[in-house]
Design a protein around this motif. Structure first.
Motif, mmCIF file in Angstrom:
data_model
loop_
_atom_site.group_PDB
_atom_site.id
_atom_site.type_symbol
_atom_site.label_atom_id
_atom_site.label_comp_id
_atom_site.label_asym_id
_atom_site.label_seq_id
_atom_site.Cartn_x
_atom_site.Cartn_y
_atom_site.Cartn_z
ATOM 1 N N THR A 228 47.226 46.054 -26.774
ATOM 2 C CA THR A 228 47.312 47.492 -26.534
ATOM 3 C C THR A 228 46.134 48.166 -27.233
ATOM 4 N N SER A 229 45.592 49.209 -26.608
ATOM 5 C CA SER A 229 44.501 49.959 -27.238
ATOM 6 C C SER A 229 45.042 51.103 -28.080
ATOM 7 N N SER A 230 46.233 51.580 -27.741
ATOM 8 C CA SER A 230 46.898 52.621 -28.528
ATOM 9 C C SER A 230 48.385 52.560 -28.230
ATOM 10 N N GLU A 231 49.179 53.073 -29.155
ATOM 11 C CA GLU A 231 50.627 53.119 -28.967
ATOM 12 C C GLU A 231 51.143 54.462 -29.460
ATOM 13 N N LEU A 232 52.106 55.015 -28.722
ATOM 14 C CA LEU A 232 52.711 56.294 -29.058
ATOM 15 C C LEU A 232 54.225 56.151 -28.922
ATOM 16 N N ASN A 233 54.940 56.195 -30.035
ATOM 17 C CA ASN A 233 56.399 56.058 -30.056
ATOM 18 C C ASN A 233 56.872 54.752 -29.423
ATOM 19 N N ASN A 234 56.080 53.712 -29.556
ATOM 20 C CA ASN A 234 56.443 52.408 -28.994
ATOM 21 C C ASN A 234 57.407 51.703 -29.947
ATOM 22 N N HIS A 235 58.496 51.169 -29.416
ATOM 23 C CA HIS A 235 59.440 50.431 -30.251
ATOM 24 C C HIS A 235 59.264 48.916 -30.102
ATOM 25 N N HIS A 236 59.339 48.430 -28.848
ATOM 26 C CA HIS A 236 59.210 46.991 -28.636
ATOM 27 C C HIS A 236 58.860 46.666 -27.189
ATOM 28 N N PHE A 237 58.569 45.379 -26.983
ATOM 29 C CA PHE A 237 58.325 44.833 -25.654
ATOM 30 C C PHE A 237 59.375 43.769 -25.376
ATOM 31 N N LEU A 238 59.699 43.592 -24.103
ATOM 32 C CA LEU A 238 60.539 42.484 -23.650
ATOM 33 C C LEU A 238 59.737 41.720 -22.602
ATOM 34 N N VAL A 239 59.750 40.403 -22.686
ATOM 35 C CA VAL A 239 59.071 39.574 -21.688
ATOM 36 C C VAL A 239 60.091 39.216 -20.617
ATOM 37 N N GLU A 240 59.710 39.442 -19.361
ATOM 38 C CA GLU A 240 60.578 39.113 -18.231
ATOM 39 C C GLU A 240 59.900 38.060 -17.368
ATOM 40 N N ARG A 241 60.723 37.210 -16.738
ATOM 41 C CA ARG A 241 60.206 36.151 -15.870
ATOM 42 C C ARG A 241 60.957 36.162 -14.551
ATOM 43 N N SER A 242 60.238 35.776 -13.498
ATOM 44 C CA SER A 242 60.817 35.668 -12.166
ATOM 45 C C SER A 242 60.243 34.437 -11.494
ATOM 46 N N ASP A 243 61.023 33.826 -10.606
ATOM 47 C CA ASP A 243 60.471 32.708 -9.843
ATOM 48 C C ASP A 243 60.099 33.125 -8.421
ATOM 49 N N ASP A 244 60.344 34.414 -8.069
ATOM 50 C CA ASP A 244 59.951 34.879 -6.737
ATOM 51 C C ASP A 244 59.107 36.151 -6.764
ATOM 52 N N VAL B 298 60.086 42.021 -28.900
ATOM 53 C CA VAL B 298 58.840 41.807 -29.643
ATOM 54 C C VAL B 298 58.478 43.183 -30.202
ATOM 55 N N LEU B 299 58.765 43.382 -31.487
ATOM 56 C CA LEU B 299 58.620 44.699 -32.100
ATOM 57 C C LEU B 299 57.169 45.148 -32.161
ATOM 58 N N SER B 300 56.968 46.469 -32.051
ATOM 59 C CA SER B 300 55.638 47.048 -32.158
ATOM 60 C C SER B 300 55.045 46.726 -33.528
ATOM 61 N N LYS B 301 53.765 46.394 -33.548
ATOM 62 C CA LYS B 301 53.061 46.143 -34.807
ATOM 63 C C LYS B 301 52.524 47.431 -35.416
ATOM 64 N N SER B 302 52.684 48.534 -34.715
ATOM 65 C CA SER B 302 52.164 49.804 -35.208
ATOM 66 C C SER B 302 53.125 50.440 -36.204
ATOM 67 N N LYS B 303 52.576 51.260 -37.084
ATOM 68 C CA LYS B 303 53.385 51.951 -38.082
ATOM 69 C C LYS B 303 54.168 53.058 -37.372
ATOM 70 N N ASP B 304 55.478 53.008 -37.480
ATOM 71 C CA ASP B 304 56.362 54.006 -36.852
ATOM 72 C C ASP B 304 56.135 54.126 -35.349
ATOM 73 N N GLY B 305 55.613 53.064 -34.701
ATOM 74 C CA GLY B 305 55.421 53.081 -33.253
ATOM 75 C C GLY B 305 54.169 53.791 -32.789
ATOM 76 N N ASN B 306 53.276 54.175 -33.729
ATOM 77 C CA ASN B 306 52.072 54.927 -33.378
ATOM 78 C C ASN B 306 50.830 54.221 -33.919
ATOM 79 N N SER B 307 49.827 54.072 -33.051
ATOM 80 C CA SER B 307 48.591 53.406 -33.451
ATOM 81 C C SER B 307 47.465 53.859 -32.537
ATOM 82 N N GLN B 308 46.257 53.907 -33.082
ATOM 83 C CA GLN B 308 45.064 54.204 -32.281
ATOM 84 C C GLN B 308 44.076 53.036 -32.326
ATOM 85 N N GLN B 309 44.557 51.864 -32.725
ATOM 86 C CA GLN B 309 43.690 50.694 -32.776
ATOM 87 C C GLN B 309 44.269 49.592 -31.895
#
Length: 181
Positions: A57-73, A84-95
């Protein structure tokens, strides 16, 4: 009419126009509010018998987490990860922030992956789709049948290896031998 391509995650809209006038199409973001996570890269790579998923991610705003989804079709997806929790402080990052997930149990055939990004307030957005192909056994396709002047041979193998292709006529006589890796 409208059409959605799940592989490219692109909507196509067609409508008749008898004269030109101004119009505006948008995707449920009428105020042009920045997305919670600006995803700049999402890749899926086969490494031996598992899929390595990486995203940035190049920036995050109020981001909490990601979920990975898979499909076979490519249409119906199931969540395969814990959050997969956000690595940003309080869900906000500009890096740039880098994430990864390993799917230890991909299915045979094509595996379609996407990310579901979840905000602190519960709003979600989806990434584009990344694909990885798995085959545990060697598969060979030959076409057309019957052939005239040209034959296509597709070989999918779980490992790189040497192969010898022998083309025989109806009497069993070798017409051509091809060696390849």
């Amino acid at each position: 009419s409208s059409n959605y391509d799940p592989v490219t995650t692109v909507w196509t809209f067609c409508f008749p126009v008898d004269s030109f006038s101004h119009f505006y199409l948008h995707a449920q973001n009428p105020l042009n509010i920045p997305l919670s996570a600006q995803l700049v890269k999402f890749t899926a790579t086969r490494i031996n018998e598992y899929s390595l998923l990486e995203w940035t991610t190049s920036s995050e705003l109020n981001n909490h987490h990601f979920l990975v989804e898979r499909s076979d079709d490519g249409n119906y997806f199931n969540v395969i990860s814990t959050p997969v929790l956000s690595k940003s402080k309080d869900g906000n990052s500009q890096q740039e922030l880098h994430y990864s997930f390993i799917d230890n149990h991909p299915r045979d055939g094509m595996n379609y992956y996407r990310l579901k990004q979840v905000d602190i307030d519960g709003k979600t957005s989806m990434s584009e789709i990344a694909k990885v192909y798995f085959e545990k056994e060697t598969a060979i396709k030959m076409y057309p049948n019957p052939m005239q002047d040209e034959l296509t041979i597709e070989i999918r193998s779980p490992k790189n290896s040497n192969a010898i292709i022998r083309i025989l006529d109806a009497t069993g006589r070798v017409i051509r031998t091809i060696e390849l890796t």
